[in-house]
Design a protein around this motif. Structure first.
Motif, mmCIF file in Angstrom:
data_model
loop_
_atom_site.group_PDB
_atom_site.id
_atom_site.type_symbol
_atom_site.label_atom_id
_atom_site.label_comp_id
_atom_site.label_asym_id
_atom_site.label_seq_id
_atom_site.Cartn_x
_atom_site.Cartn_y
_atom_site.Cartn_z
ATOM 1 N N MET A 1 0.815 -1.166 0.000
ATOM 2 C CA MET A 1 0.000 0.000 0.000
ATOM 3 C C MET A 1 0.865 1.236 0.000
ATOM 4 N N THR A 2 0.310 2.102 -0.696
ATOM 5 C CA THR A 2 1.070 3.334 -0.833
ATOM 6 C C THR A 2 0.583 4.348 0.197
ATOM 7 N N GLY A 3 1.287 5.368 0.310
ATOM 8 C CA GLY A 3 0.962 6.390 1.299
ATOM 9 C C GLY A 3 -0.355 7.062 1.003
ATOM 10 N N GLY A 4 -0.741 7.187 -0.271
ATOM 11 C CA GLY A 4 -2.009 7.832 -0.640
ATOM 12 C C GLY A 4 -3.192 6.953 -0.278
ATOM 13 N N GLU A 5 -2.980 5.631 -0.413
ATOM 14 C CA GLU A 5 -4.064 4.719 -0.071
ATOM 15 C C GLU A 5 -4.298 4.713 1.430
ATOM 16 N N VAL A 6 -3.246 4.754 2.207
ATOM 17 C CA VAL A 6 -3.359 4.776 3.668
ATOM 18 C C VAL A 6 -4.044 6.050 4.103
ATOM 19 N N ALA A 7 -3.673 7.144 3.499
ATOM 20 C CA ALA A 7 -4.270 8.433 3.839
ATOM 21 C C ALA A 7 -5.755 8.408 3.498
ATOM 22 N N GLY A 8 -6.132 7.796 2.398
ATOM 23 C CA GLY A 8 -7.546 7.696 1.995
ATOM 24 C C GLY A 8 -8.341 6.859 2.977
ATOM 25 N N ILE A 9 -7.712 5.733 3.430
ATOM 26 C CA ILE A 9 -8.395 4.878 4.403
ATOM 27 C C ILE A 9 -8.568 5.621 5.726
ATOM 28 N N LEU A 10 -7.540 6.370 6.163
ATOM 29 C CA LEU A 10 -7.651 7.147 7.403
ATOM 30 C C LEU A 10 -8.760 8.198 7.303
ATOM 31 N N VAL A 11 -8.834 8.859 6.195
ATOM 32 C CA VAL A 11 -9.879 9.868 5.994
ATOM 33 C C VAL A 11 -11.247 9.187 6.004
ATOM 34 N N ALA A 12 -11.368 8.041 5.375
ATOM 35 C CA ALA A 12 -12.643 7.313 5.336
ATOM 36 C C ALA A 12 -13.036 6.866 6.734
ATOM 37 N N VAL A 13 -12.058 6.363 7.535
ATOM 38 C CA VAL A 13 -12.344 5.937 8.905
ATOM 39 C C VAL A 13 -12.752 7.147 9.747
ATOM 40 N N PHE A 14 -12.025 8.273 9.559
ATOM 41 C CA PHE A 14 -12.360 9.495 10.290
ATOM 42 C C PHE A 14 -13.775 9.928 9.982
ATOM 43 N N TRP A 15 -14.146 9.927 8.703
ATOM 44 C CA TRP A 15 -15.504 10.313 8.309
ATOM 45 C C TRP A 15 -16.540 9.331 8.867
ATOM 46 N N ALA A 16 -16.235 8.091 8.913
ATOM 47 C CA ALA A 16 -17.160 7.087 9.440
ATOM 48 C C ALA A 16 -17.393 7.325 10.934
ATOM 49 N N ILE A 17 -16.293 7.631 11.664
ATOM 50 C CA ILE A 17 -16.430 7.914 13.099
ATOM 51 C C ILE A 17 -17.229 9.191 13.299
ATOM 52 N N LEU A 18 -16.963 10.220 12.528
ATOM 53 C CA LEU A 18 -17.670 11.492 12.627
ATOM 54 C C LEU A 18 -19.153 11.323 12.335
ATOM 55 N N VAL A 19 -19.480 10.579 11.285
ATOM 56 C CA VAL A 19 -20.877 10.334 10.930
ATOM 57 C C VAL A 19 -21.558 9.521 12.024
ATOM 58 N N SER A 20 -20.877 8.545 12.592
ATOM 59 C CA SER A 20 -21.443 7.735 13.679
ATOM 60 C C SER A 20 -21.713 8.621 14.900
ATOM 61 N N PHE A 21 -20.749 9.483 15.232
ATOM 62 C CA PHE A 21 -20.920 10.393 16.362
ATOM 63 C C PHE A 21 -22.107 11.328 16.129
ATOM 64 N N LEU A 22 -22.205 11.898 14.938
ATOM 65 C CA LEU A 22 -23.319 12.793 14.607
ATOM 66 C C LEU A 22 -24.643 12.042 14.628
ATOM 67 N N ALA A 23 -24.667 10.800 14.222
ATOM 68 C CA ALA A 23 -25.883 9.996 14.247
ATOM 69 C C ALA A 23 -26.338 9.782 15.689
ATOM 70 N N VAL A 24 -25.390 9.486 16.588
ATOM 71 C CA VAL A 24 -25.723 9.296 18.008
ATOM 72 C C VAL A 24 -26.269 10.600 18.582
ATOM 73 N N VAL A 25 -25.627 11.724 18.261
ATOM 74 C CA VAL A 25 -26.078 13.035 18.757
ATOM 75 C C VAL A 25 -27.472 13.335 18.238
ATOM 76 N N LEU A 26 -27.721 13.064 16.978
ATOM 77 C CA LEU A 26 -29.045 13.332 16.401
ATOM 78 C C LEU A 26 -30.117 12.443 17.025
ATOM 79 N N VAL A 27 -29.794 11.188 17.324
ATOM 80 C CA VAL A 27 -30.752 10.289 17.973
ATOM 81 C C VAL A 27 -31.071 10.812 19.365
ATOM 82 N N ARG A 28 -30.047 11.243 20.112
ATOM 83 C CA ARG A 28 -30.273 11.794 21.461
ATOM 84 C C ARG A 28 -31.098 13.074 21.381
ATOM 85 N N LEU A 29 -30.783 13.912 20.408
ATOM 86 C CA LEU A 29 -31.527 15.157 20.231
ATOM 87 C C LEU A 29 -32.984 14.878 19.892
#
Length: 143
Positions: A1-29
């Motif tokens: 794997m190249t450095g660009g692929e790793v960076a893409g996976i990290l960004v995708a994981v970050f977005w997945a965590i952010l979306v999950s967090f926002l989903a939990v906040v919206l459910v609580r709201l």
């Protein structure tokens, strides 16, 4: 794997965590909004009858105050009429009654002089309206 692929996976994981967090906040709201809506509905359901009762009580109190006001004005009118009647009676009958009392006193004194020979054991006091006790009699009464 190249450095660009790793960076893409990290960004995708970050977005997945952010979306999950926002989903939990919206459910609580959503839960908070649902509870708030239920609370407002319950308060409204209880407040409307209370406001209706308060409105009825205020109307009743206003009616009673109107009645008390009418009674107070009637009492004031009766009081002024009684005062006027008292003044009229005093001015109409006061003078003649004093004259009749003075005449009666004079007659008693005149008749009393003819019967002074008989001793009197009882002391009598005569009150004449509008007259004061002479100074000599006042000194006797005090001492």
């Amino acid at each position: 794997m190249t450095g660009g692929e790793v960076a893409g996976i990290l960004v995708a994981v970050f977005w997945a965590i952010l979306v999950s967090f926002l989903a939990v906040v919206l459910v609580r709201l959503a839960q908070v909004l649902k509870a708030t809506t239920k609370l407002v509905a319950d308060v409204t359901e209880q407040a409307v009858p209370l406001l209706a009762d308060a409105s009825t009580t205020v109307r009743s109190a206003r009616t009673q105050l109107d009645r008390v006001d009418a009674i107070a004005s009637d009492v004031q009118e009766v009081t002024s009429n009684a005062s006027a009647l008292s003044s009229t009676v005093a001015s109409t009958f006061g003078g003649p009654l004093v004259k009749v009392a003075a005449f009666g006193y004079g007659v008693r004194k005149a008749l009393g002089k003819s019967t002074e020979a008989a001793p009197q054991n009882t002391s009598r006091r005569t009150v004449i309206v509008g007259r004061t006790v002479p100074a000599a009699r006042r000194r006797k009464q005090k001492g």
